[in-house]
Design a protein around this motif. Structure first.
Motif, PDB file in Angstrom:
ATOM      1  N   TYR A  61       0.846  -1.182   0.000  1.00  0.00           N
ATOM      2  CA  TYR A  61       0.000   0.000   0.000  1.00  0.00           C
ATOM      3  C   TYR A  61       0.888   1.242   0.000  1.00  0.00           C
ATOM      4  CZ  TYR A  61      -4.128  -2.847   1.121  1.00  0.00           C
ATOM      5  OH  TYR A  61      -5.162  -3.756   1.086  1.00  0.00           O
ATOM      6  N   ILE A  62       0.646   2.122  -0.952  1.00  0.00           N
ATOM      7  CA  ILE A  62       1.337   3.411  -1.011  1.00  0.00           C
ATOM      8  C   ILE A  62       0.418   4.409  -0.315  1.00  0.00           C
ATOM      9  CG2 ILE A  62       2.373   5.148  -2.517  1.00  0.00           C
ATOM     10  CD1 ILE A  62       2.337   2.883  -4.722  1.00  0.00           C
ATOM     11  N   ILE A  63       0.849   4.915   0.820  1.00  0.00           N
ATOM     12  CA  ILE A  63      -0.008   5.752   1.668  1.00  0.00           C
ATOM     13  C   ILE A  63       0.524   7.179   1.646  1.00  0.00           C
ATOM     14  CG2 ILE A  63      -0.926   6.061   3.990  1.00  0.00           C
ATOM     15  CD1 ILE A  63      -0.373   3.051   4.435  1.00  0.00           C
ATOM     16  N   ILE A  64      -0.314   8.109   1.209  1.00  0.00           N
ATOM     17  CA  ILE A  64       0.170   9.467   0.970  1.00  0.00           C
ATOM     18  C   ILE A  64      -0.708  10.532   1.628  1.00  0.00           C
ATOM     19  CG2 ILE A  64       1.132   8.754  -1.259  1.00  0.00           C
ATOM     20  CD1 ILE A  64      -1.203  10.304  -2.613  1.00  0.00           C
ATOM     21  N   TYR A  65      -0.105  11.706   1.787  1.00  0.00           N
ATOM     22  CA  TYR A  65      -0.852  12.945   1.970  1.00  0.00           C
ATOM     23  C   TYR A  65      -0.306  13.891   0.920  1.00  0.00           C
ATOM     24  CZ  TYR A  65      -2.882  17.221   3.721  1.00  0.00           C
ATOM     25  OH  TYR A  65      -3.599  18.389   3.814  1.00  0.00           O
ATOM     26  N   SER A  66      -1.177  14.450   0.090  1.00  0.00           N
ATOM     27  CA  SER A  66      -0.705  15.248  -1.043  1.00  0.00           C
ATOM     28  C   SER A  66      -1.609  16.451  -1.234  1.00  0.00           C
ATOM     29  CB  SER A  66      -0.665  14.384  -2.310  1.00  0.00           C
ATOM     30  OG  SER A  66       0.017  15.050  -3.347  1.00  0.00           O
ATOM     31  N   LEU A  67      -1.227  17.573  -0.652  1.00  0.00           N
ATOM     32  CA  LEU A  67      -2.062  18.768  -0.715  1.00  0.00           C
ATOM     33  C   LEU A  67      -2.075  19.374  -2.116  1.00  0.00           C
ATOM     34  CD1 LEU A  67      -3.832  20.620   1.008  1.00  0.00           C
ATOM     35  CD2 LEU A  67      -1.796  22.002   1.474  1.00  0.00           C
ATOM     36  N   GLU A  80      -8.048  13.681   5.768  1.00  0.00           N
ATOM     37  CA  GLU A  80      -7.726  15.103   5.896  1.00  0.00           C
ATOM     38  C   GLU A  80      -8.163  15.605   7.264  1.00  0.00           C
ATOM     39  OE1 GLU A  80      -6.084  17.974   5.726  1.00  0.00           O
ATOM     40  OE2 GLU A  80      -6.214  17.785   3.525  1.00  0.00           O
ATOM     41  N   THR A  81      -7.365  16.475   7.846  1.00  0.00           N
ATOM     42  CA  THR A  81      -7.709  17.060   9.143  1.00  0.00           C
ATOM     43  C   THR A  81      -8.076  18.539   9.033  1.00  0.00           C
ATOM     44  OG1 THR A  81      -5.395  17.584   9.620  1.00  0.00           O
ATOM     45  CG2 THR A  81      -6.205  15.435  10.364  1.00  0.00           C
ATOM     46  N   PHE A 110       8.184  21.771   8.277  1.00  0.00           N
ATOM     47  CA  PHE A 110       9.263  22.163   9.180  1.00  0.00           C
ATOM     48  C   PHE A 110      10.176  20.983   9.506  1.00  0.00           C
ATOM     49  CE2 PHE A 110       5.748  25.117   9.944  1.00  0.00           C
ATOM     50  CZ  PHE A 110       6.381  26.325   9.706  1.00  0.00           C
ATOM     51  N   GLY A 111      10.484  20.180   8.492  1.00  0.00           N
ATOM     52  CA  GLY A 111      11.448  19.104   8.660  1.00  0.00           C
ATOM     53  C   GLY A 111      10.898  17.827   9.241  1.00  0.00           C
ATOM     54  N   THR A 112       9.587  17.711   9.349  1.00  0.00           N
ATOM     55  CA  THR A 112       9.007  16.473   9.849  1.00  0.00           C
ATOM     56  C   THR A 112       7.692  16.230   9.108  1.00  0.00           C
ATOM     57  OG1 THR A 112       8.352  15.266  11.841  1.00  0.00           O
ATOM     58  CG2 THR A 112       7.786  17.608  11.744  1.00  0.00           C
ATOM     59  N   MET A 113       6.978  15.188   9.482  1.00  0.00           N
ATOM     60  CA  MET A 113       5.738  14.843   8.787  1.00  0.00           C
ATOM     61  C   MET A 113       4.629  15.831   9.116  1.00  0.00           C
ATOM     62  SD  MET A 113       4.412  11.606  11.090  1.00  0.00           S
ATOM     63  CE  MET A 113       6.059  10.919  11.305  1.00  0.00           C
ATOM     64  N   PRO A 114       3.649  16.005   8.211  1.00  0.00           N
ATOM     65  CA  PRO A 114       2.522  16.883   8.503  1.00  0.00           C
ATOM     66  C   PRO A 114       1.557  16.253   9.493  1.00  0.00           C
ATOM     67  CG  PRO A 114       2.175  15.804   6.406  1.00  0.00           C
ATOM     68  CD  PRO A 114       3.560  15.408   6.867  1.00  0.00           C
ATOM     69  N   ALA A 115       0.677  17.069  10.042  1.00  0.00           N
ATOM     70  CA  ALA A 115      -0.258  16.606  11.073  1.00  0.00           C
ATOM     71  C   ALA A 115      -1.155  15.476  10.577  1.00  0.00           C
ATOM     72  CB  ALA A 115      -1.116  17.774  11.551  1.00  0.00           C
ATOM     73  N   LEU A 164      -0.850   7.852  11.886  1.00  0.00           N
ATOM     74  CA  LEU A 164       0.066   6.931  12.551  1.00  0.00           C
ATOM     75  C   LEU A 164      -0.207   6.849  14.049  1.00  0.00           C
ATOM     76  CD1 LEU A 164       3.416   7.744  10.686  1.00  0.00           C
ATOM     77  CD2 LEU A 164       1.956   5.729  10.410  1.00  0.00           C
ATOM     78  N   ASP A 165      -0.593   7.981  14.649  1.00  0.00           N
ATOM     79  CA  ASP A 165      -0.918   7.976  16.075  1.00  0.00           C
ATOM     80  C   ASP A 165      -2.137   7.108  16.388  1.00  0.00           C
ATOM     81  OD1 ASP A 165       1.179   9.586  16.803  1.00  0.00           O
ATOM     82  OD2 ASP A 165      -0.002  11.431  16.934  1.00  0.00           O
ATOM     83  N   SER A 166      -2.949   6.850  15.386  1.00  0.00           N
ATOM     84  CA  SER A 166      -4.167   6.062  15.607  1.00  0.00           C
ATOM     85  C   SER A 166      -3.935   4.554  15.471  1.00  0.00           C
ATOM     86  CB  SER A 166      -5.255   6.502  14.619  1.00  0.00           C
ATOM     87  OG  SER A 166      -4.929   6.132  13.289  1.00  0.00           O
ATOM     88  N   THR A 167      -2.680   4.146  15.304  1.00  0.00           N
ATOM     89  CA  THR A 167      -2.385   2.722  15.099  1.00  0.00           C
ATOM     90  C   THR A 167      -2.025   2.005  16.401  1.00  0.00           C
ATOM     91  OG1 THR A 167      -0.045   3.196  14.584  1.00  0.00           O
ATOM     92  CG2 THR A 167      -1.594   3.132  12.735  1.00  0.00           C
TER      93      THR A 167
END
Length: 205
Positions: free
Chosen positions: A6-12, A41-42, A81-86, A92-95
């Motif tokens: 699975y390719i899992i993305i966030y792409s604005l 999306e959040t 800012f050098g890390t993953m977006p919210a 990931l926090d929901s796993t």
């Protein structure tokens, strides 16, 4: 039965989605069943409109339950800012339930990125994402310098030994280049070969 990734993305602004399509080509060429998903999306529609965000990619939204179905994952991550977006972090926090049951232990994971600038944190985003993989007992597969374009200093080229990447400019005006696409295909091919070999060996055993 082929390995499933699975390719899992966030792409604005669709830079990550463009890379994901190339990664998918590489995976398929390696005989892998590869599907693209996006995280929930959040942000509200009002905020997205003010950000001039285009419509979301036409791919399904992944759920935590979906993760147990795949043999591996490639996460497409635009940096903040050098890390993953919210949005990625919230997913990931929901796993936690999967962590408690060990459902993702032994599965494979990789990463690819988009930043506004050459020094926008493609590598630091990898570092801060690997902690999730480690806690789940997942096997992180870096890209390495397996594509010659990663040695090319004649022009701006995204990517690093941690994964394919693109540099989008602060306003998203720079599009993914052919060289960046080729690096993404290489990552998919290499990841696919590794996971296919593992799955075939596991099946034979």
């Amino acid at each position: 039965m082929p390995a499933k990734v699975y390719i899992i993305i966030y792409s604005l602004y669709h830079h990550i989605y463009t890379l994901a399509q190339e990664v998918q080509k590489g995976l398929v060429s390696a005989g892998v069943d590869a599907k693209i998903f996006q995280v929930p999306e959040t942000l509200s529609d009002e905020i997205l409109t003010k950000m001039h965000a285009p419509p979301k990619p036409d791919v399904p939204v992944i759920t935590v339950a979906d993760l147990s179905e795949a043999d591996g994952f490639l996460f497409g991550i635009p940096t903040r800012f050098g890390t993953m977006p919210a949005q990625i972090k919230a997913f990931l926090d929901s796993t936690g339930g999967l962590w408690a049951s060990g459902a993702l232990a032994g599965k494979f994971a990789g990463t690819f990125f988009s930043t506004a600038s050459q020094h926008g944190g493609q590598e630091t985003t990898a570092f801060t994402t690997v902690t999730y993989f480690a806690h789940h007992g997942m096997i992180y597969v870096p890209l390495g310098f397996s594509n010659p374009h990663l040695f090319d200093n004649s022009e701006v080229i995204g990517g690093s030994p941690y994964g394919a990447g693109t540099v989008a400019n602060g306003d998203g005006s720079r599009q993914v280049t052919n060289k960046e696409k080729e690096i993404a295909v290489t990552q998919g091919e290499n990841f696919g070969k590794i996971i296919s070999t593992y799955v075939k060996g596991k099946t034979a055993a």
